[in-house]
Scaffold this active site. Structure first.
Site, PDB file in Angstrom:
ATOM      1  N   HIS A 474       0.819  -1.217   0.000  1.00  0.00           N
ATOM      2  CA  HIS A 474       0.000   0.000   0.000  1.00  0.00           C
ATOM      3  C   HIS A 474       0.853   1.266   0.000  1.00  0.00           C
ATOM      4  CE1 HIS A 474      -0.517   0.598   4.681  1.00  0.00           C
ATOM      5  NE2 HIS A 474       0.691   0.193   4.396  1.00  0.00           N
ATOM      6  N   GLU A 475       0.197   2.355  -0.377  1.00  0.00           N
ATOM      7  CA  GLU A 475       0.837   3.666  -0.560  1.00  0.00           C
ATOM      8  C   GLU A 475       1.961   3.626  -1.593  1.00  0.00           C
ATOM      9  OE1 GLU A 475      -0.926   5.781   0.591  1.00  0.00           O
ATOM     10  OE2 GLU A 475      -1.966   4.660   2.147  1.00  0.00           O
ATOM     11  N   GLY A 476       1.757   2.851  -2.644  1.00  0.00           N
ATOM     12  CA  GLY A 476       2.763   2.727  -3.707  1.00  0.00           C
ATOM     13  C   GLY A 476       3.554   1.462  -3.536  1.00  0.00           C
TER      14      GLY A 476
END
Length: 627
Positions: A474-476
């Site tokens: 998550h978050e990239g």
């Protein structure tokens, strides 16, 4: 084992955080106030988070058709966190903050991540509010951001869609002006949104009165078509519950009323935002993860479908605004990964100190009549413990260093602020990705130290691993961070950020070279730095992005190991300043972790950079049918 001595050394002995109190923004603070914040957060984490970590893992959130149900432990932990004031700790006094350095806020929040990342760190709420404090209108700040900072409302970040995932160019959520209401609403230009958002952490719950969704969507052009790519992305505030501003003064600007914490508002009915379902996750089960439908017509607003949203910033500039939140969230992910690794390290260290098994290698070692030894006395167990220590304590130092750069960027002189901005740009992919990979490996080693017991639910280390596995995604994702690092960050501003990192590394190398026990490590780091710089040039030698980025992940792994070696060398040199003889247990531990990292980990850098330097196309050129 306590985290506090490590934090105290990193904050006061290494980063010299007390020097920040000489700056006007932090002049009211002292070590006493910093320690009081750390004490409070440590206590809340110990009393409200840690005892309930297994409860929130086994009692997953569920949707009964009307609302999301979570265990009481989650509600109690959330209330304790809100009451601590940590949501707005680094904010101005005027918005209810404490004006704490971001470094201290990050250190204090680490207690919660270690005690139970699954309950939730609230990083999206503070990140959401921080974004609005930079890009929102004064009214949006007064109504939405202040209510988030107070803990009355929560916040999310809505980017991904079922058909698009991380490919933001393919976002299909639409936003159209809301007729005559478009320019009349005091909360901003009003739109109607339709679309679906997936993987929304804390996307629905009953912990707060309202949930403020920050949503990426596209505004159709004059022909009703969506602009392709990311150029058409705009950013919107879409609250779960509609908001009525109670300030009766038409045309007046919002102001904080005497004694009030936020703009006086009331909830005014449901917005057309519906929970379509909860995702059932491998780990991090205490936090809801949702599929949200915007504008499906379940909740009509003014008799018609479409979720009401308010434009943030300028049309078409949504991704620019959103990156303010994404970058902050990436440091938050790094801290979560680090502290989950640290929790596993402490658990496996305690286990290794108490678990008797086997006998020492050597004379008499096979005599069953002799007592068993504790497993910490076996060399391979010590190897696994030292690996965990080097990964997790090194990652914690990196995250606090990046937090310190945030403080420098906001309060340093213009030259320091600009350098800190650029250093943070280059280091953010490492701050997110390196702990996500290597503190996950630490969790795997913690399971291994426990042996078969570690694979059972009777011990906490299996949950730490499951919770940590999310952080590479998550978050990239890992691959996105790698492409960002090699494809953009090391090249930006003609490579100036990369040169700043190299300059800081060389300053540490020069200081450590005069310390006999660190001289060899200094030379090794200088060699590693030259290799990284050379590989960066080699990757872009042809100017072909496809060739350069084919091995972006090995490049990021090597770059990250180089950064962590630098961090450990700097920490070790500072530890020896305070303990020149190097005999204190804490100093011995830091030197041991430094030795381990340079002897066992830094040599991996060469293998990773080999494929980068020769533009190895093994993975890229293999035809699909060969898989």
């Amino acid at each position: 084992m306590s985290l506090r001595p490590t934090l105290d050394f990193l904050l006061y002995g290494w980063l010299d955080i007390e020097r920040l109190n000489q700056r006007p923004r932090f002049a009211d603070h002292s070590r006493e106030t910093f320690d009081a914040v750390l004490d409070t957060c440590e206590r809340i984490a110990r009393d409200k988070y840690a005892p309930n970590n297994r409860i929130v893992d086994t009692q997953e959130p569920r949707f009964d058709g009307e609302k999301v149900i979570q265990p009481q432990a989650t509600h109690d932990a959330h209330k304790a966190f809100v009451d601590s004031g940590m949501l707005s700790a680094a904010q101005d006094y005027e918005v209810g903050g404490m004006q704490l350095p971001y470094t201290v806020q990050t250190a204090a929040n680490s207690f919660f991540s270690m005690a139970s990342a699954s309950i939730g760190s609230h990083m999206l709420t503070s990140g959401n509010a921080n974004l609005l404090m930079v890009h929102g209108t004064p009214m949006q700040q007064a109504v939405f951001a202040r209510n988030e900072f107070s803990g009355r409302w929560a916040g999310t970040m809505c980017l991904s869609e079922p058909q698009a995932g991380s490919s933001l160019s393919d976002v299909a959520t639409r936003a159209v002006p809301d007729g005559p209401n478009f320019q009349l609403d005091p909360l901003g230009h009003r739109y109607r949104l339709t679309g679906n958002k997936m993987w929304i952490s804390a996307g629905d719950h009953e912990l707060t009165e309202n949930i403020v969704h920050i949503v990426l969507a596209k505004i159709p052009d004059e022909h009703g078509k969506l602009v392709p790519g990311t150029r058409g992305l705009s950013l919107f505030i879409v609250p779960k519950w509609l908001v009525a501003v109670k300030d009766p003064r038409p045309g007046s600007s919002p102001r904080k009323e005497e004694g009030a914490d936020e703009m006086p508002v009331a909830l005014a009915g449901r917005n057309d935002v519906a929970l379509a379902g909860l995702n059932h996750k491998l780990g991090w089960r205490g936090t809801t993860n949702a599929l949200l439908n915007f504008g499906e017509g379940r909740f009509l607003v003014d008799g018609k479908p479409g979720a009401v949203g308010y434009l943030v910033g300028q049309p078409g500039k949504g991704l620019h605004c959103m990156f303010h939140m994404m970058n902050e969230a990436r440091i938050g992910v790094g801290i979560a990964a680090t502290m989950l690794g640290m929790a596993g390290y402490y658990a496996s260290l305690d286990y290794a100190k108490s678990r008797p098994q086997g006998r020492p290698v050597g004379p008499g070692g096979k005599d069953a009549a002799t007592p068993q030894v504790r497993i910490i006395e076996h060399a391979d167990v010590r190897r696994m413990l030292l690996a965990q220590k080097s990964y997790c304590e090194g990652a914690l130092a990196l995250e606090l260093y990046c937090a310190r750069l945030v403080d420098e960027q906001k309060t340093g002189n213009p030259e320091e602020a600009d350098e800190s901005r650029l250093l943070l740009e280059v280091l953010t992919p490492i701050a997110k990705s390196w702990p996500s990979e290597w503190c996950l490996e630490a969790n795997s080693l913690a399971i291994q130290v426990h042996g078969g017991y570690g694979y059972t639910r009777d011990f906490p280390v299996e949950q730490y691993w499951r919770d940590n596995r999310l952080n590479m995604i998550h978050e990239g994702t890992h691959g996105i961070q790698a492409a960002d690092l090699l494809g953009r960050k090391v090249l930006m501003e003609d490579g100036r950020g990369m040169q700043l990192v190299a300059t800081r590394m060389r300053a540490t190398i020069a200081r450590a070279r005069s310390v006999p026990v660190l001289a060899g490590h200094s030379s090794a780091l200088e060699d590693a730095l030259q290799r990284i710089l050379g590989a960066t040039r080699a990757a872009w030698a042809t100017g072909n992005a496809r060739e350069a980025l084919a091995n972006a992940v090995p490049y990021m792994q090597a770059f990250g190991h180089g950064v962590l070696a630098w961090i450990w060398l700097d920490v070790a040199e500072r530890a020896l300043r305070g303990d020149p003889s190097g005999v204190l247990p804490a100093t011995l531990g830091r030197l041991g972790a430094t030795d381990y990292f340079f002897h066992y980990e830094l040599p991996k850098l060469g293998a990773w950079l080999n494929v980068v330097e020769r533009l190895d196309g093994t993975c890229a050129r293999l035809p699909e049918e060969a898989f």
